[in-house]
Design an enzyme around this catalytic site. Structure first.
Site, PDB file in Angstrom:
ATOM      1  CG  ASP A   3       9.858   0.924  19.829  1.00  0.00           C
ATOM      2  OD1 ASP A   3      10.836   0.387  20.302  1.00  0.00           O
ATOM      3  OD2 ASP A   3       9.831   1.229  18.381  1.00  0.00           O
TER       4      ASP A   3
ATOM      5  CD  GLU B  80       7.338  -5.104  13.866  1.00  0.00           C
ATOM      6  OE1 GLU B  80       6.898  -4.772  13.022  1.00  0.00           O
ATOM      7  OE2 GLU B  80       8.261  -4.275  14.432  1.00  0.00           O
TER       8      GLU B  80
HETATM    9  C1  9YW Z   1      10.379   1.373  14.756  1.00  0.00           C
HETATM   10  C2  9YW Z   1      13.478  -3.319  14.181  1.00  0.00           C
HETATM   11  C3  9YW Z   1      12.728  -2.357  15.377  1.00  0.00           C
HETATM   12  C4  9YW Z   1      13.152  -3.293  16.632  1.00  0.00           C
HETATM   13  C5  9YW Z   1      12.475  -2.535  17.889  1.00  0.00           C
HETATM   14  C6  9YW Z   1      11.014  -2.349  17.614  1.00  0.00           C
HETATM   15  C7  9YW Z   1      10.942  -1.644  16.384  1.00  0.00           C
HETATM   16  C8  9YW Z   1      11.495   0.488  15.234  1.00  0.00           C
HETATM   17  O1  9YW Z   1      11.579  -2.381  15.232  1.00  0.00           O
HETATM   18  O2  9YW Z   1      11.352  -0.315  16.210  1.00  0.00           O
HETATM   19  O3  9YW Z   1      10.273   2.205  14.095  1.00  0.00           O
HETATM   20  O4  9YW Z   1       8.992   1.401  15.357  1.00  0.00           O
HETATM   21  O5  9YW Z   1      10.083  -1.739  18.543  1.00  0.00           O
HETATM   22  O6  9YW Z   1      12.630  -3.099  19.117  1.00  0.00           O
HETATM   23  O7  9YW Z   1      14.625  -3.308  16.991  1.00  0.00           O
HETATM   24  O8  9YW Z   1      12.685  -4.529  14.274  1.00  0.00           O
END
Ligand code: 9YW
Length: 447
Positions: free
Chosen positions: A182, A420
């Protein structure tokens, strides 16, 4: 810092704890990405999670991917979030407004963008795991692969039809969230050109309530841009081509492209094994070759570091992030350049940095000015990324590197928190704990 790492679990108890994390996060229909921070199903998380579940119960693993595939859009896109009823996450389905999109799936609410296409890799892995356990498991997994194959082919075809918009040949993303990384510095330049309009509807962030320190998450300024892009997608009615035409953010993502190359070859191989021949398998091989060539073309001719392409801005982006190593995932570089790139990965600016707790690559090089040891995709180590590189190294027949990544990855997560992401020097778990995909890759490393 030592206090954060006071506990060290031995492999058997670490694996048992990983299994409990997946069980605790299981709502029955799907395993949420994490217990509180992410109470829904995320697309690429679900792929890794299903692979972890395969060690516990192959039928449950298959059911996880069935849930995801039931949310596939009718044009082929696999959406990045499949929503549960939980309302503690923002942006939820109302903000996404996908209910108005004609190609949305029936009976389930989803976001309107996608994530890295790792799913074929998960199916491949589930079949392998099941074949090692029992004849019955093998049959369940193979029947699923048979059933899922066309859906995955359509997903890959959607990417080719709608997301390779320019001559770079890279797979393009219309939102940083589509990259899975992100707030990576990879996107700083393109995001700088995303200017939220005065008509951005107001909102309240909920993610900050779930972490110890706001410094582990993206900033408010970043969130405004994320939400503005959703506004633009809504206004384009999620029409895939209109979205590409109108989004203020349009970037050829070298990591997604490398994953796509790998996944196309993996799906083609699976198809051949299942007795599918002909046009669809040939398509996948051709798409893989094109994607691999695009990744190689993006790479710096001497260092081999791959670059994203800001399609809107018309320039190459060269932040020093883990995505630079994408050519190692899919191949395609001249041999001497490739071995130079591997030495860089092993070297002091990356996995070989002398102060790291575990010798796996951080998301951003500690020697880059963009590095921030605890902020999300701007420095911390992500176990799932380590897993992906390790798996690719095995495919590429680099067993020494693959087992080194596995051993060091296990070392990173041996505190049993299933973070995470991790602060690279202290090994402090950050973001959410009991994160499902972290538990899943731990099972794959240990079982
Ligand atoms: C957020 C769920 C997700 C991942 C992404 C990560 C994060 C969601 O979490 O994004 O709201 O920030 O960046 O890669 O799929 O684990």
């Amino acid at each position: 810092a030592a206090g954060d790492r006071a506990v060290h679990f031995h492999p058997a108890s670490l694996a048992a704890r990983a299994a409990l994390v997946l069980r605790d996060n299981d709502t029955g229909r799907l395993v949420t990405a994490s217990p509180k921070l992410y109470p829904h199903m995320w697309s690429w998380d679900a792929a890794f999670i299903s692979m972890g579940l395969a060690y516990l119960d192959v039928r449950r693993a298959v059911a996880e991917l069935d849930t995801l595939l039931a949310a596939q859009w009718r044009d082929g896109m696999i959406p990045h979030i499949v929503f549960t009823q939980d309302t503690d996450y923002f942006p939820g389905p109302d903000r996404w407004g996908t209910d108005a999109a004609p190609q949305r799936p029936h009976g389930v609410r989803t976001s309107g963008i996608c994530q890295p296409p790792v799913h074929a890799i998960a199916v491949r892995r589930i079949v392998e795991i099941a074949r090692k356990t029992s004849q019955d498991d093998a049959e369940v997994a193979e029947a699923f692969a048979e059933r899922a194959w066309s859906s995955l082919y359509r997903w890959h075809r959607w990417i080719v039809r709608h997301r390779i918009p320019d001559a770079s040949g890279l797979v393009a993303i219309v939102h940083g969230w589509e990259s899975g990384m992100d707030n990576s510095p990879r996107w700083d330049e393109p995001y700088a050109a995303v200017l939220p309009g005065p008509d951005l509807p107001p909102y309240v962030r909920l993610d900050l309530l779930q972490v110890d320190d706001a410094g582990e998450r993206p900033s408010d300024d970043e969130y405004d841009r994320y939400l503005w892009l959703i506004e633009q997608l809504r206004r384009a009615d999620y029409h895939p081509d209109r979205v590409v035409d109108t989004s203020a953010f349009l970037v050829g993502d070298v990591f997604v492209t490398a994953v796509f190359a790998l996944a196309c070859d993996t799906l083609a191989g699976l198809g051949e094994e299942l007795g599918r021949n002909g046009k669809e398998v040939d398509d996948l091989r051709a798409w893989a070759a094109r994607a691999r060539a695009a990744v190689a073309l993006s790479a710096h001719p001497e260092t081999g570091m791959a670059r994203d392409r800001d399609i809107r801005g018309g320039r190459w982006l060269s932040a020093e992030t883990i995505a630079g190593f994408s050519p190692l995932l899919c191949g395609g570089l001249p041999a001497d350049v490739e071995s130079r790139l591997m030495s860089t990965l092993d070297g002091p600016a990356w996995s070989g940095h002398p102060d790291l707790l575990a010798a796996v690559p951080p998301s951003v090089s500690p020697s880059s000015p963009d590095f921030d040891a605890k902020r999300y995709w701007r420095g911390p180590q992500w176990p799932v990324v380590t897993w992906l590189f390790g798996w690719a190294f095995e495919q590429r027949n680099w067993p020494r590197h693959a087992s080194e990544f596995r051993a060091q990855g296990v070392h990173l997560v041996s505190d049993g928190a299933f973070g995470e992401y991790y602060e690279p020097f202290t090994g402090k778990p950050l973001g959410s704990t009991n994160q499902s995909w972290t538990a899943a890759v731990v099972l794959d490393w240990l079982c």
